[in-house]
Scaffold this motif. Structure first.
Motif, PDB file in Angstrom:
ATOM      1  N   LYS A  47       0.847  -1.169  -0.223  1.00 20.95           N
ATOM      2  CA  LYS A  47      -0.057   0.058  -0.129  1.00 20.95           C
ATOM      3  C   LYS A  47       1.043   1.230  -0.164  1.00 20.95           C
ATOM      4  CE  LYS A  47      -3.697   2.198   2.391  1.00 20.95           C
ATOM      5  NZ  LYS A  47      -4.593   2.220   3.646  1.00 20.95           N
ATOM      6  N   HIS A  48       1.910   1.186   0.984  1.00 21.45           N
ATOM      7  CA  HIS A  48       2.989   2.231   0.770  1.00 21.45           C
ATOM      8  C   HIS A  48       3.484   2.425  -0.496  1.00 21.45           C
ATOM      9  CE1 HIS A  48       5.896   4.955   2.522  1.00 21.45           C
ATOM     10  NE2 HIS A  48       6.783   4.057   1.809  1.00 21.45           N
ATOM     11  N   LEU A  49       3.935   1.362  -1.166  1.00 20.31           N
ATOM     12  CA  LEU A  49       4.504   1.283  -2.426  1.00 20.31           C
ATOM     13  C   LEU A  49       3.574   2.120  -3.533  1.00 20.31           C
ATOM     14  CD1 LEU A  49       6.603   0.731  -4.593  1.00 20.31           C
ATOM     15  CD2 LEU A  49       5.538  -1.481  -4.822  1.00 20.31           C
ATOM     16  N   HIS A  50       2.271   1.784  -3.517  1.00 25.58           N
ATOM     17  CA  HIS A  50       1.269   2.268  -4.312  1.00 25.58           C
ATOM     18  C   HIS A  50       1.329   3.902  -4.477  1.00 25.58           C
ATOM     19  CE1 HIS A  50      -2.524   2.794  -6.448  1.00 25.58           C
ATOM     20  NE2 HIS A  50      -3.085   3.377  -5.601  1.00 25.58           N
ATOM     21  N   HIS A  51       1.268   4.461  -3.193  1.00 24.20           N
ATOM     22  CA  HIS A  51       1.231   5.876  -2.920  1.00 24.20           C
ATOM     23  C   HIS A  51       2.734   6.577  -3.423  1.00 24.20           C
ATOM     24  CE1 HIS A  51      -2.672   6.054  -1.288  1.00 24.20           C
ATOM     25  NE2 HIS A  51      -2.281   5.390  -0.634  1.00 24.20           N
ATOM     26  N   SER A  52       3.611   5.855  -2.961  1.00 25.35           N
ATOM     27  CA  SER A  52       5.212   6.313  -3.366  1.00 25.35           C
ATOM     28  C   SER A  52       5.451   6.599  -4.641  1.00 25.35           C
ATOM     29  CB  SER A  52       6.409   5.541  -2.611  1.00 25.35           C
ATOM     30  OG  SER A  52       5.947   5.394  -1.222  1.00 25.35           O
ATOM     31  N   LEU A  53       4.963   5.339  -5.737  1.00 24.49           N
ATOM     32  CA  LEU A  53       5.421   5.102  -7.014  1.00 24.49           C
ATOM     33  C   LEU A  53       4.772   6.568  -7.789  1.00 24.49           C
ATOM     34  CD1 LEU A  53       4.693   1.508  -7.852  1.00 24.49           C
ATOM     35  CD2 LEU A  53       6.762   2.894  -7.924  1.00 24.49           C
ATOM     36  N   ARG A  54       3.525   7.191  -7.268  1.00 24.28           N
ATOM     37  CA  ARG A  54       3.089   8.258  -7.740  1.00 24.28           C
ATOM     38  C   ARG A  54       3.892   9.449  -7.517  1.00 24.28           C
ATOM     39  NH1 ARG A  54      -2.690   8.296  -9.018  1.00 24.28           N
ATOM     40  NH2 ARG A  54      -3.510   6.343  -8.953  1.00 24.28           N
ATOM     41  N   ALA A  55       4.622   9.520  -6.654  1.00 26.00           N
ATOM     42  CA  ALA A  55       5.362  10.663  -6.119  1.00 26.00           C
ATOM     43  C   ALA A  55       6.754  10.570  -6.975  1.00 26.00           C
ATOM     44  CB  ALA A  55       5.944  10.765  -4.605  1.00 26.00           C
ATOM     45  N   SER A  56       7.475   9.537  -7.193  1.00 25.71           N
ATOM     46  CA  SER A  56       8.665   9.832  -8.088  1.00 25.71           C
ATOM     47  C   SER A  56       9.417   8.294  -8.223  1.00 25.71           C
ATOM     48  CB  SER A  56       9.701  10.647  -7.384  1.00 25.71           C
ATOM     49  OG  SER A  56      10.388  10.028  -5.899  1.00 25.71           O
ATOM     50  N   ALA A  57      10.136   7.991  -9.459  1.00 26.37           N
ATOM     51  CA  ALA A  57      10.967   7.147  -9.427  1.00 26.37           C
ATOM     52  C   ALA A  57      11.916   6.709  -8.297  1.00 26.37           C
ATOM     53  CB  ALA A  57      11.776   7.074 -10.794  1.00 26.37           C
ATOM     54  N   ASN A  63       2.878   1.630 -15.596  1.00 27.86           N
ATOM     55  CA  ASN A  63       2.094   1.732 -16.935  1.00 27.86           C
ATOM     56  C   ASN A  63       0.953   2.557 -16.737  1.00 27.86           C
ATOM     57  OD1 ASN A  63       3.712  -0.195 -18.259  1.00 27.86           O
ATOM     58  ND2 ASN A  63       2.405  -2.027 -17.594  1.00 27.86           N
ATOM     59  N   GLN A  64       0.308   2.651 -15.334  1.00 27.06           N
ATOM     60  CA  GLN A  64      -0.752   3.661 -15.349  1.00 27.06           C
ATOM     61  C   GLN A  64      -0.240   5.176 -15.319  1.00 27.06           C
ATOM     62  OE1 GLN A  64      -2.969   2.536 -11.691  1.00 27.06           O
ATOM     63  NE2 GLN A  64      -3.996   4.606 -11.781  1.00 27.06           N
ATOM     64  N   VAL A  65       0.782   5.168 -14.641  1.00 27.86           N
ATOM     65  CA  VAL A  65       1.365   6.523 -15.009  1.00 27.86           C
ATOM     66  C   VAL A  65       1.783   7.015 -16.440  1.00 27.86           C
ATOM     67  CG1 VAL A  65       3.437   7.953 -14.366  1.00 27.86           C
ATOM     68  CG2 VAL A  65       2.619   6.721 -12.495  1.00 27.86           C
ATOM     69  N   ALA A  66       2.157   6.194 -17.093  1.00 28.85           N
ATOM     70  CA  ALA A  66       2.474   6.450 -18.631  1.00 28.85           C
ATOM     71  C   ALA A  66       1.066   6.805 -19.237  1.00 28.85           C
ATOM     72  CB  ALA A  66       3.290   5.486 -19.306  1.00 28.85           C
ATOM     73  N   THR A  67       0.190   5.764 -19.016  1.00 31.32           N
ATOM     74  CA  THR A  67      -1.353   6.024 -19.583  1.00 31.32           C
ATOM     75  C   THR A  67      -2.029   7.202 -19.206  1.00 31.32           C
ATOM     76  OG1 THR A  67      -1.706   3.637 -19.438  1.00 31.32           O
ATOM     77  CG2 THR A  67      -3.663   4.974 -19.655  1.00 31.32           C
ATOM     78  N   ASN A  68      -1.799   7.658 -17.892  1.00 30.63           N
ATOM     79  CA  ASN A  68      -2.329   8.941 -17.448  1.00 30.63           C
ATOM     80  C   ASN A  68      -1.741  10.185 -18.160  1.00 30.63           C
ATOM     81  OD1 ASN A  68      -3.959   7.869 -15.878  1.00 30.63           O
ATOM     82  ND2 ASN A  68      -2.942   8.032 -13.735  1.00 30.63           N
ATOM     83  N   THR A  95      -5.362  14.084 -10.446  1.00 35.11           N
ATOM     84  CA  THR A  95      -5.934  13.902  -9.196  1.00 35.11           C
ATOM     85  C   THR A  95      -5.161  13.957  -7.991  1.00 35.11           C
ATOM     86  OG1 THR A  95      -5.503  11.619  -9.542  1.00 35.11           O
ATOM     87  CG2 THR A  95      -7.761  12.292 -10.096  1.00 35.11           C
ATOM     88  N   THR A  96      -3.639  13.921  -8.099  1.00 32.13           N
ATOM     89  CA  THR A  96      -2.783  13.847  -6.978  1.00 32.13           C
ATOM     90  C   THR A  96      -1.963  15.322  -6.838  1.00 32.13           C
ATOM     91  OG1 THR A  96      -0.937  13.032  -7.897  1.00 32.13           O
ATOM     92  CG2 THR A  96      -2.643  11.550  -6.900  1.00 32.13           C
ATOM     93  N   ASP A  97      -1.605  15.796  -5.782  1.00 32.04           N
ATOM     94  CA  ASP A  97      -0.958  16.951  -5.802  1.00 32.04           C
ATOM     95  C   ASP A  97       0.637  16.856  -6.484  1.00 32.04           C
ATOM     96  OD1 ASP A  97      -2.826  18.262  -4.151  1.00 32.04           O
ATOM     97  OD2 ASP A  97      -1.598  17.761  -2.347  1.00 32.04           O
ATOM     98  N   GLN A 128       0.818  14.750  -9.173  1.00 32.57           N
ATOM     99  CA  GLN A 128       0.774  15.208 -10.684  1.00 32.57           C
ATOM    100  C   GLN A 128       0.322  16.562 -11.087  1.00 32.57           C
ATOM    101  OE1 GLN A 128      -2.817  12.371 -10.588  1.00 32.57           O
ATOM    102  NE2 GLN A 128      -1.599  11.090 -12.232  1.00 32.57           N
ATOM    103  N   TYR A 129      -0.403  17.152 -10.303  1.00 27.61           N
ATOM    104  CA  TYR A 129      -0.479  18.385 -10.411  1.00 27.61           C
ATOM    105  C   TYR A 129       0.869  19.322 -10.689  1.00 27.61           C
ATOM    106  CZ  TYR A 129      -2.575  23.461 -10.114  1.00 27.61           C
ATOM    107  OH  TYR A 129      -3.196  24.537 -10.554  1.00 27.61           O
ATOM    108  N   LEU A 130       1.562  19.185  -9.421  1.00 27.08           N
ATOM    109  CA  LEU A 130       3.023  19.713  -9.276  1.00 27.08           C
ATOM    110  C   LEU A 130       3.700  19.598 -10.449  1.00 27.08           C
ATOM    111  CD1 LEU A 130       4.929  21.603  -7.557  1.00 27.08           C
ATOM    112  CD2 LEU A 130       5.778  19.504  -6.418  1.00 27.08           C
ATOM    113  N   ALA A 131       3.894  18.409 -10.932  1.00 25.55           N
ATOM    114  CA  ALA A 131       4.841  18.064 -12.156  1.00 25.55           C
ATOM    115  C   ALA A 131       4.359  18.703 -13.348  1.00 25.55           C
ATOM    116  CB  ALA A 131       4.532  16.434 -12.297  1.00 25.55           C
ATOM    117  N   GLU A 132       3.005  18.954 -13.345  1.00 24.38           N
ATOM    118  CA  GLU A 132       2.056  19.612 -14.568  1.00 24.38           C
ATOM    119  C   GLU A 132       2.595  21.173 -14.551  1.00 24.38           C
ATOM    120  OE1 GLU A 132      -0.132  20.255 -18.126  1.00 24.38           O
ATOM    121  OE2 GLU A 132       0.755  18.634 -17.303  1.00 24.38           O
ATOM    122  N   LEU A 133       2.464  21.920 -13.338  1.00 27.54           N
ATOM    123  CA  LEU A 133       2.855  22.970 -13.209  1.00 27.54           C
ATOM    124  C   LEU A 133       4.395  23.433 -13.415  1.00 27.54           C
ATOM    125  CD1 LEU A 133       1.009  23.965 -10.033  1.00 27.54           C
ATOM    126  CD2 LEU A 133       0.392  24.764 -12.365  1.00 27.54           C
TER     127      LEU A 133
END
Length: 384
Positions: A6-16, A50-55, A218-220, A222-227
């Motif tokens: 579960k911790h991995l699931h959230h951490s992957l969205r933050a960074s490699a 894969n989900q990150v790349a798809t998003n 949806t996540t901070d 993702q939004y920060l990366a876009e900005l």
């Protein structure tokens, strides 16, 4: 094990980096040594990547659609702006023509009355012909006076007829002009109504796209990366525009150095975001955001030359003006741009219309000043 994944699931969205750190923890822990568990975690990592790349692809596609829609809105809004300007010109011209027509009618009436008087005088003078005067025994001097009077009366009548004919012709011409302009105005109003309906439809479609974009970010993180990426795009375009301006400059411009605290506001309104305040995470605003109703004019703060006029991801329709000596001003989030690259602008000249392009939640202006490529607090340069 479930808590770790579960911790991995959230951490992957933050960074490699987080993924690498987790793998170190994974291999260092005897609790995760089981090969089956390791395989499952690797599969989860792959799925998340894969989900990150798809998003990312979805966001890029949505941004592409947003650009197309906002550029379309800009074209429609500009056409409406030009039509409204022409409508205003026609209204002024029609009002002037009506005044001219009334003056010509009064002039025509006066000329008709004068002609009547001349015709009556000529008729009365005709009843006293030279033959009758000669038979009456009048002396030659009296006869000469009547002859001169008759000639002048005839000339006056001829002149009055010419003036009346000229007035009548001018009156007809003005009536024709008035009819043509009224016809153009009616067609223009019908076109405006159609364009405004089109604009409403385009804005409705755009709002759906904006909502779709927000649902993807949806996540901070993702939004920060876009900005961050948007800011890098702006910096890149600024540098290109600055280099192009320097290369193309023929007439030196004096820059903004002596204008601190003296420049007019590009638009008046509530300041939504000030320079230096937090935007997201470690990002801070490099300019200021000023709220104003859509379609309001955006004004240049100082004379200069337009070096960028295009849609830019995150900033919408952006216009950049070079003021010389490395000083540039930027105007973003616009509904449409009224100037193009290469145009010379003056202080207080309308250069764009307020909008919400770039996916903004409300209509406003993003305003930024940069000196030799570095942002500076724009508020310090504007009048108090």
């Amino acid at each position: 094990m479930r808590e770790v994944i579960k911790h991995l699931h959230h951490s992957l969205r933050a960074s490699a980096f987080c993924t690498g750190a987790f793998l170190c923890l994974l291999f260092g822990s005897s609790a995760l040594a089981d090969e089956g568990q390791l395989k499952g975690v690797k599969q989860e990592i792959s799925r998340q990547q894969n989900q990150v790349a798809t998003n990312r692809k979805k966001v890029d596609q949505i941004q592409k659609s947003l650009r197309q829609q906002e550029v379309g809105i800009a074209e429609t809004a500009k056409a409406i702006h030009q039509a409204e300007q022409r409508s205003g010109e026609l209204e002024t011209s029609i009002r002037s023509l009506r005044q001219q027509l009334e003056q010509l009618r009064q002039q025509q009436l006066g000329q008709q009355e004068l002609l009547k008087e001349l015709l009556n005088a000529h008729y009365k003078q005709g009843k006293q012909s030279q033959l009758a005067l000669m038979l009456s025994g009048e002396d030659s001097s009296q006869l000469d006076r009547f002859t001169v009077y008759a000639e002048r009366l005839s000339q006056a009548r001829s002149h009055a007829l010419d003036e009346l004919a000229a007035t009548t012709t001018e009156l007809q011409l003005k009536q024709h002009q008035l009819a043509e302009q009224q016809k153009e105005q009616q067609a223009l109003l019908a076109k405006l109504t159609k364009q405004k309906r089109k604009l409403e439809s385009e804005r409705s479609q755009r709002q759906k796209t904006v909502n779709n974009l927000r649902s993807q970010l949806t996540t901070d993180n993702q939004y920060l990366a876009e900005l961050k990426e948007n800011e890098q795009r702006l910096i890149k375009e600024i540098e290109k525009a600055r280099a192009a301006a320097e290369a193309a400059r023929r007439v030196p411009m004096d820059g903004l150095a002596k204008q601190k605290g003296k420049l007019p506001w590009p638009v008046k309104g509530q300041i939504l975001h000030s320079y230096g305040t937090s935007q997201q995470g470690e990002l801070h605003w490099k300019g200021m955001v000023i709220a104003q109703s859509a379609g309001s004019p955006v004004k240049a703060i100082y004379p200069g030359k337009v070096v960028f006029a295009d849609w830019l991801r995150g900033y919408g329709l952006v216009l950049a003006v070079d003021h010389g000596k490395g000083d540039m001003s930027f105007y973003g989030y616009n509904q449409t741009l009224l100037k193009k690259v290469g145009d010379t602008v003056q202080a207080n000249e309308n250069i764009a219309l307020i909008g919400d392009s770039g996916g903004q939640a409300q209509s406003s202006l993003y305003f930024e000043i940069r000196r030799k490529g570095s942002p500076t607090n724009p508020r310090a340069w504007l009048t108090r």
